[in-house]
Design a protein around this motif. Structure first.
Motif, PDB file in Angstrom:
ATOM      1  N   ALA A 186       0.834  -1.202   0.000  1.00 49.08           N
ATOM      2  CA  ALA A 186       0.000   0.000   0.000  1.00 49.08           C
ATOM      3  C   ALA A 186       0.870   1.254   0.000  1.00 49.08           C
ATOM      4  O   ALA A 186       0.563   2.246  -0.683  1.00 49.08           O
ATOM      5  CB  ALA A 186      -0.927  -0.012   1.210  1.00 49.08           C
ATOM      6  N   GLY A 187       1.964   1.232   0.758  1.00 46.56           N
ATOM      7  CA  GLY A 187       2.882   2.373   0.784  1.00 46.56           C
ATOM      8  C   GLY A 187       3.526   2.585  -0.574  1.00 46.56           C
ATOM      9  O   GLY A 187       3.667   3.727  -1.041  1.00 46.56           O
ATOM     10  N   LEU A 188       3.928   1.503  -1.231  1.00 46.57           N
ATOM     11  CA  LEU A 188       4.537   1.602  -2.566  1.00 46.57           C
ATOM     12  C   LEU A 188       3.529   2.133  -3.569  1.00 46.57           C
ATOM     13  O   LEU A 188       3.847   2.995  -4.401  1.00 46.57           O
ATOM     14  CB  LEU A 188       5.061   0.226  -3.011  1.00 46.57           C
ATOM     15  N   LEU A 189       2.289   1.634  -3.496  1.00 47.21           N
ATOM     16  CA  LEU A 189       1.247   2.099  -4.415  1.00 47.21           C
ATOM     17  C   LEU A 189       0.956   3.589  -4.187  1.00 47.21           C
ATOM     18  O   LEU A 189       0.825   4.346  -5.152  1.00 47.21           O
ATOM     19  CB  LEU A 189      -0.027   1.253  -4.205  1.00 47.21           C
ATOM     20  N   ALA A 190       0.878   4.006  -2.938  1.00 48.38           N
ATOM     21  CA  ALA A 190       0.641   5.428  -2.636  1.00 48.38           C
ATOM     22  C   ALA A 190       1.806   6.271  -3.136  1.00 48.38           C
ATOM     23  O   ALA A 190       1.602   7.383  -3.670  1.00 48.38           O
ATOM     24  CB  ALA A 190       0.454   5.616  -1.133  1.00 48.38           C
ATOM     25  N   HIS A 191       3.020   5.783  -3.012  1.00 44.13           N
ATOM     26  CA  HIS A 191       4.194   6.525  -3.481  1.00 44.13           C
ATOM     27  C   HIS A 191       4.178   6.641  -5.008  1.00 44.13           C
ATOM     28  O   HIS A 191       4.485   7.713  -5.563  1.00 44.13           O
ATOM     29  CB  HIS A 191       5.467   5.805  -3.019  1.00 44.13           C
ATOM     30  N   LEU A 192       3.805   5.545  -5.686  1.00 42.49           N
ATOM     31  CA  LEU A 192       3.757   5.577  -7.152  1.00 42.49           C
ATOM     32  C   LEU A 192       2.648   6.491  -7.662  1.00 42.49           C
ATOM     33  O   LEU A 192       2.804   7.159  -8.691  1.00 42.49           O
ATOM     34  CB  LEU A 192       3.566   4.161  -7.713  1.00 42.49           C
ATOM     35  N   GLN A 193       1.525   6.558  -6.967  1.00 41.23           N
ATOM     36  CA  GLN A 193       0.422   7.405  -7.400  1.00 41.23           C
ATOM     37  C   GLN A 193       0.749   8.885  -7.115  1.00 41.23           C
ATOM     38  O   GLN A 193       0.289   9.754  -7.838  1.00 41.23           O
ATOM     39  CB  GLN A 193      -0.873   7.010  -6.682  1.00 41.23           C
ATOM     40  N   GLY A 194       1.535   9.111  -6.090  1.00 39.84           N
ATOM     41  CA  GLY A 194       1.892  10.497  -5.761  1.00 39.84           C
ATOM     42  C   GLY A 194       2.968  11.076  -6.665  1.00 39.84           C
ATOM     43  O   GLY A 194       3.119  12.287  -6.777  1.00 39.84           O
ATOM     44  N   SER A 195       3.699  10.215  -7.352  1.00 43.80           N
ATOM     45  CA  SER A 195       4.794  10.709  -8.208  1.00 43.80           C
ATOM     46  C   SER A 195       4.321  11.305  -9.493  1.00 43.80           C
ATOM     47  O   SER A 195       3.361  11.111 -10.067  1.00 43.80           O
ATOM     48  CB  SER A 195       5.748   9.572  -8.546  1.00 43.80           C
TER      49      SER A 195
END
Length: 74
Positions: A65-74
């Motif tokens: 979930a943290g990786l997905l949130a980081h990828l969506q925020g980039s």
């Protein structure tokens, strides 16, 4: 057969039956105790294994979930 012989034979029979019953009851109690102890031990092992599995699963989901949130925020 004399009266003394019959009396002795009957007393030996009573002792034999009493010993057999006592042994049977004692073995059933010991078997129950051992079975109960084994059940408690296996239950604790199972709870520990399930707890470790759940902990690892939630850590992986949290990381994903943290990786997905980081990828969506980039």
């Amino acid at each position: 057969m004399s009266l003394k012989t019959r009396w002795l034979a009957s007393m030996l029979g009573v002792v034999f039956v009493g010993t057999a019953i006592t042994t049977f009851v004692s073995s059933r109690i010991n078997f129950y105790g051992a079975g109960r102890g084994a059940y408690e031990w296996l239950s604790a092992v199972h709870k520990n294994a399930i707890g470790n599995f759940d902990e690892q699963l939630f850590k992986r989901l949290e990381a994903a979930a943290g990786l997905l949130a980081h990828l969506q925020g980039s």
